[in-house]
Design a protein around this motif. Structure first.
Motif, PDB file in Angstrom:
ATOM      1  N   TYR A   9      -5.486   3.570   7.337  1.00  6.32           N
ATOM      2  CA  TYR A   9      -6.626   3.021   6.603  1.00  6.32           C
ATOM      3  C   TYR A   9      -6.266   1.668   5.987  1.00  6.32           C
ATOM      4  O   TYR A   9      -7.015   0.692   6.112  1.00  6.32           O
ATOM      5  CB  TYR A   9      -7.067   3.987   5.497  1.00  6.32           C
ATOM      6  CG  TYR A   9      -7.641   5.289   5.985  1.00  6.32           C
ATOM      7  CD1 TYR A   9      -7.964   5.475   7.327  1.00  6.32           C
ATOM      8  CD2 TYR A   9      -7.864   6.352   5.109  1.00  6.32           C
ATOM      9  CE1 TYR A   9      -8.490   6.684   7.780  1.00  6.32           C
ATOM     10  CE2 TYR A   9      -8.401   7.558   5.548  1.00  6.32           C
ATOM     11  CZ  TYR A   9      -8.703   7.722   6.880  1.00  6.32           C
ATOM     12  OH  TYR A   9      -9.226   8.910   7.328  1.00  6.32           O
ATOM     13  N   ASN A  10      -5.131   1.629   5.309  1.00  6.92           N
ATOM     14  CA  ASN A  10      -4.703   0.381   4.670  1.00  6.92           C
ATOM     15  C   ASN A  10      -4.501  -0.732   5.691  1.00  6.92           C
ATOM     16  O   ASN A  10      -4.848  -1.895   5.445  1.00  6.92           O
ATOM     17  CB  ASN A  10      -3.414   0.596   3.878  1.00  6.92           C
ATOM     18  CG  ASN A  10      -3.647   1.367   2.589  1.00  6.92           C
ATOM     19  OD1 ASN A  10      -4.750   1.332   2.037  1.00  6.92           O
ATOM     20  ND2 ASN A  10      -2.633   2.074   2.107  1.00  6.92           N
ATOM     21  N   THR A  11      -3.910  -0.368   6.837  1.00  5.00           N
ATOM     22  CA  THR A  11      -3.651  -1.366   7.877  1.00  5.00           C
ATOM     23  C   THR A  11      -4.946  -1.974   8.395  1.00  5.00           C
ATOM     24  O   THR A  11      -5.063  -3.195   8.543  1.00  5.00           O
ATOM     25  CB  THR A  11      -2.873  -0.738   9.051  1.00  5.00           C
ATOM     26  OG1 THR A  11      -1.610  -0.259   8.574  1.00  5.00           O
ATOM     27  CG2 THR A  11      -2.631  -1.754  10.155  1.00  5.00           C
ATOM     28  N   LEU A  12      -5.922  -1.138   8.664  1.00  5.10           N
ATOM     29  CA  LEU A  12      -7.193  -1.633   9.190  1.00  5.10           C
ATOM     30  C   LEU A  12      -7.915  -2.509   8.173  1.00  5.10           C
ATOM     31  O   LEU A  12      -8.427  -3.588   8.510  1.00  5.10           O
ATOM     32  CB  LEU A  12      -8.091  -0.465   9.610  1.00  5.10           C
ATOM     33  CG  LEU A  12      -7.646   0.287  10.872  1.00  5.10           C
ATOM     34  CD1 LEU A  12      -8.530   1.509  11.108  1.00  5.10           C
ATOM     35  CD2 LEU A  12      -7.686  -0.634  12.087  1.00  5.10           C
ATOM     36  N   PHE A  13      -7.953  -2.060   6.918  1.00  9.18           N
ATOM     37  CA  PHE A  13      -8.612  -2.870   5.890  1.00  9.18           C
ATOM     38  C   PHE A  13      -7.877  -4.187   5.680  1.00  9.18           C
ATOM     39  O   PHE A  13      -8.499  -5.243   5.526  1.00  9.18           O
ATOM     40  CB  PHE A  13      -8.707  -2.093   4.580  1.00  9.18           C
ATOM     41  CG  PHE A  13      -9.863  -1.137   4.524  1.00  9.18           C
ATOM     42  CD1 PHE A  13     -11.145  -1.585   4.275  1.00  9.18           C
ATOM     43  CD2 PHE A  13      -9.672   0.217   4.747  1.00  9.18           C
ATOM     44  CE1 PHE A  13     -12.222  -0.724   4.233  1.00  9.18           C
ATOM     45  CE2 PHE A  13     -10.736   1.104   4.720  1.00  9.18           C
ATOM     46  CZ  PHE A  13     -12.022   0.641   4.467  1.00  9.18           C
ATOM     47  N   ASN A  14      -6.555  -4.139   5.668  1.00 13.39           N
ATOM     48  CA  ASN A  14      -5.764  -5.360   5.518  1.00 13.39           C
ATOM     49  C   ASN A  14      -6.019  -6.335   6.664  1.00 13.39           C
ATOM     50  O   ASN A  14      -6.111  -7.545   6.460  1.00 13.39           O
ATOM     51  CB  ASN A  14      -4.273  -5.018   5.465  1.00 13.39           C
ATOM     52  CG  ASN A  14      -3.865  -4.406   4.146  1.00 13.39           C
ATOM     53  OD1 ASN A  14      -4.583  -4.518   3.152  1.00 13.39           O
ATOM     54  ND2 ASN A  14      -2.717  -3.747   4.125  1.00 13.39           N
ATOM     55  N   TYR A  15      -6.130  -5.789   7.865  1.00 11.79           N
ATOM     56  CA  TYR A  15      -6.345  -6.647   9.037  1.00 11.79           C
ATOM     57  C   TYR A  15      -7.671  -7.398   8.928  1.00 11.79           C
ATOM     58  O   TYR A  15      -7.739  -8.612   9.179  1.00 11.79           O
ATOM     59  CB  TYR A  15      -6.311  -5.814  10.318  1.00 11.79           C
ATOM     60  CG  TYR A  15      -6.633  -6.621  11.555  1.00 11.79           C
ATOM     61  CD1 TYR A  15      -5.687  -7.480  12.115  1.00 11.79           C
ATOM     62  CD2 TYR A  15      -7.898  -6.562  12.136  1.00 11.79           C
ATOM     63  CE1 TYR A  15      -5.987  -8.235  13.237  1.00 11.79           C
ATOM     64  CE2 TYR A  15      -8.205  -7.319  13.252  1.00 11.79           C
ATOM     65  CZ  TYR A  15      -7.243  -8.147  13.799  1.00 11.79           C
ATOM     66  OH  TYR A  15      -7.554  -8.905  14.901  1.00 11.79           O
ATOM     67  N   PHE A  16      -8.723  -6.683   8.556  1.00 11.38           N
ATOM     68  CA  PHE A  16     -10.025  -7.342   8.442  1.00 11.38           C
ATOM     69  C   PHE A  16     -10.042  -8.359   7.303  1.00 11.38           C
ATOM     70  O   PHE A  16     -10.685  -9.412   7.414  1.00 11.38           O
ATOM     71  CB  PHE A  16     -11.130  -6.304   8.252  1.00 11.38           C
ATOM     72  CG  PHE A  16     -11.461  -5.543   9.510  1.00 11.38           C
ATOM     73  CD1 PHE A  16     -11.948  -6.203  10.623  1.00 11.38           C
ATOM     74  CD2 PHE A  16     -11.251  -4.179   9.586  1.00 11.38           C
ATOM     75  CE1 PHE A  16     -12.242  -5.513  11.792  1.00 11.38           C
ATOM     76  CE2 PHE A  16     -11.543  -3.477  10.752  1.00 11.38           C
ATOM     77  CZ  PHE A  16     -12.045  -4.149  11.858  1.00 11.38           C
ATOM     78  N   LEU A  17      -9.333  -8.073   6.230  1.00 13.05           N
ATOM     79  CA  LEU A  17      -9.235  -9.037   5.137  1.00 13.05           C
ATOM     80  C   LEU A  17      -8.474 -10.289   5.576  1.00 13.05           C
ATOM     81  O   LEU A  17      -8.857 -11.413   5.231  1.00 13.05           O
ATOM     82  CB  LEU A  17      -8.547  -8.397   3.930  1.00 13.05           C
ATOM     83  CG  LEU A  17      -9.389  -7.396   3.129  1.00 13.05           C
ATOM     84  CD1 LEU A  17      -8.510  -6.626   2.154  1.00 13.05           C
ATOM     85  CD2 LEU A  17     -10.513  -8.108   2.378  1.00 13.05           C
ATOM     86  N   LEU A  18      -7.402 -10.107   6.335  1.00 15.10           N
ATOM     87  CA  LEU A  18      -6.633 -11.248   6.843  1.00 15.10           C
ATOM     88  C   LEU A  18      -7.453 -12.076   7.831  1.00 15.10           C
ATOM     89  O   LEU A  18      -7.414 -13.307   7.814  1.00 15.10           O
ATOM     90  CB  LEU A  18      -5.350 -10.758   7.518  1.00 15.10           C
ATOM     91  CG  LEU A  18      -4.237 -10.257   6.604  1.00 15.10           C
ATOM     92  CD1 LEU A  18      -3.085  -9.703   7.430  1.00 15.10           C
ATOM     93  CD2 LEU A  18      -3.735 -11.372   5.684  1.00 15.10           C
ATOM     94  N   LYS A  19      -8.177 -11.399   8.687  1.00 13.93           N
ATOM     95  CA  LYS A  19      -9.010 -12.103   9.673  1.00 13.93           C
ATOM     96  C   LYS A  19     -10.086 -12.920   8.966  1.00 13.93           C
ATOM     97  O   LYS A  19     -10.368 -14.059   9.347  1.00 13.93           O
ATOM     98  CB  LYS A  19      -9.657 -11.095  10.631  1.00 13.93           C
ATOM     99  CG  LYS A  19     -10.284 -11.714  11.875  1.00 13.93           C
ATOM    100  CD  LYS A  19     -10.699 -10.635  12.853  1.00 13.93           C
ATOM    101  CE  LYS A  19     -11.212 -11.250  14.151  1.00 13.93           C
ATOM    102  NZ  LYS A  19     -12.382 -12.110  13.972  1.00 13.93           N
ATOM    103  N   PHE A  20     -10.670 -12.341   7.941  1.00 13.46           N
ATOM    104  CA  PHE A  20     -11.668 -13.053   7.150  1.00 13.46           C
ATOM    105  C   PHE A  20     -11.041 -14.281   6.486  1.00 13.46           C
ATOM    106  O   PHE A  20     -11.605 -15.385   6.521  1.00 13.46           O
ATOM    107  CB  PHE A  20     -12.244 -12.114   6.093  1.00 13.46           C
ATOM    108  CG  PHE A  20     -13.136 -12.777   5.086  1.00 13.46           C
ATOM    109  CD1 PHE A  20     -14.453 -13.076   5.394  1.00 13.46           C
ATOM    110  CD2 PHE A  20     -12.654 -13.099   3.824  1.00 13.46           C
ATOM    111  CE1 PHE A  20     -15.283 -13.683   4.465  1.00 13.46           C
ATOM    112  CE2 PHE A  20     -13.473 -13.715   2.897  1.00 13.46           C
ATOM    113  CZ  PHE A  20     -14.791 -14.012   3.213  1.00 13.46           C
ATOM    114  N   THR A  21      -9.868 -14.112   5.894  1.00 10.36           N
ATOM    115  CA  THR A  21      -9.172 -15.216   5.227  1.00 10.36           C
ATOM    116  C   THR A  21      -8.823 -16.314   6.210  1.00 10.36           C
ATOM    117  O   THR A  21      -8.965 -17.510   5.916  1.00 10.36           O
ATOM    118  CB  THR A  21      -7.895 -14.701   4.541  1.00 10.36           C
ATOM    119  OG1 THR A  21      -8.240 -13.667   3.615  1.00 10.36           O
ATOM    120  CG2 THR A  21      -7.180 -15.816   3.807  1.00 10.36           C
ATOM    121  N   LYS A  22      -8.374 -15.934   7.395  1.00 14.74           N
ATOM    122  CA  LYS A  22      -8.030 -16.914   8.428  1.00 14.74           C
ATOM    123  C   LYS A  22      -9.249 -17.747   8.814  1.00 14.74           C
ATOM    124  O   LYS A  22      -9.171 -18.971   8.941  1.00 14.74           O
ATOM    125  CB  LYS A  22      -7.493 -16.184   9.662  1.00 14.74           C
ATOM    126  CG  LYS A  22      -7.065 -17.109  10.789  1.00 14.74           C
ATOM    127  CD  LYS A  22      -6.897 -16.362  12.096  1.00 14.74           C
ATOM    128  CE  LYS A  22      -8.255 -16.082  12.720  1.00 14.74           C
ATOM    129  NZ  LYS A  22      -8.168 -15.629  14.133  1.00 14.74           N
TER     130      LYS A  22
END
Length: 275
Positions: A9-22
């Motif tokens: 769960y944490n990995t998926l949420f972190n990934y979408f947050l990073l993609k948004f930031t990028k």
């Protein structure tokens, strides 16, 4: 099993947050690097659950591994990520009473869907705002002199307009007919209304003194559609505002489709107006 799910769960949420930031900050980062950073950060936050040190370490690793451990990166990308995290956390917290009544699978799907949709919505709005701000920088006031008449107009410099008159190679601009209709000379107005695109070289509806300043152009749209238009050589075009410039003896095409002009402009200027 619970631990593995928490890491997922944490990995998926972190990934979408990073993609948004990028996307927001305009950095190019490979997806596998984002995924690796999301996984390591998710693993740390799962192990050090409900710990301030764990949350801080997870955040620093998330930013550092994805982008870099430089102070500038931690401030710029870190700020965007922190704001997005608080927004998403607040949104999910407000919906928590409803989500808790669902099964674990439905809970996860709902949370992930809310995260993706909300971040996508914000990104879309941000892109529109950026586009609007960029377009504003290309808006200029202009004064057009055509057939001894002067017209005060709002112009937009279109970087996609590279249309030129083929014989002279001079730029072609596009003018809203409705914006100048009332001030147009009677003979020019009547000529424009009488001219037939299917018989473009028949120009007897215009006075003789206009002939040397008229050119017949073949225009193509982005959709690859072609049309025939009349271009008129103007005496002078003066640009005011961010760009101050005087343009002499280029061409203008009258168009009735001014509703498509960006920024409520009345005239679409050639890209070379920027030079």
């Amino acid at each position: 099993m619970i631990g593995e799910l928490l890491v997922l769960y944490n990995t998926l949420f972190n990934y979408f947050l990073l993609k948004f930031t990028k996307e927001i900050t305009g950095l190019y980062v490979k997806k596998r690097r984002l995924l690796f950073s999301a996984f390591i950060s998710g693993l740390v936050s799962s192990i050090l659950y409900q710990s301030f040190i764990g949350a801080l370490a997870s955040f620093v690793l998330l930013i550092g591994l994805a982008f870099s451990f430089r102070i500038q990166t931690l401030l710029k990308q870190g700020t965007v990520l922190l704001v997005a995290t608080f927004f998403l956390g607040g949104l999910l917290t407000s919906l928590l009473p409803f989500l808790l009544r669902q099964s674990d699978l439905i809970f996860f799907i709902f949370c992930l869907s809310i995260a993706v949709l909300s971040l996508t919505f914000i990104h879309s709005k941000w892109r529109n705002m950026t586009k609007e701000r960029l377009q504003q920088s290309f808006v200029v006031d202009c004064e057009l002199e055509l057939f001894q008449k002067s017209y005060s107009l709002k112009g937009f410099i279109d970087t996609g307009n590279e249309c030129v008159e083929p014989i002279s190679g001079k730029p072609v601009h596009f003018l809203s007919y409705q914006a100048v209709e009332e001030k147009l000379p009677k003979e020019l107005k009547e000529g424009l209304l009488s001219w037939d695109e299917k018989n473009p070289y028949q120009l007897t509806m215009f006075p003789d003194f206009m002939y040397p300043k008229i050119r017949i152009l073949k225009l193509s749209t982005v959709q690859k559609e072609t049309s025939t238009a009349l271009a008129f050589r103007f005496e002078r075009l003066i640009l005011y505002g961010n760009i101050k410039k005087e343009i002499l003896e280029e061409y203008v095409v009258f168009t009735r489709h001014d509703a498509r002009f960006p920024q409520n402009a009345q005239m679409i200027l050639h890209v070379l107006a920027l030079n």
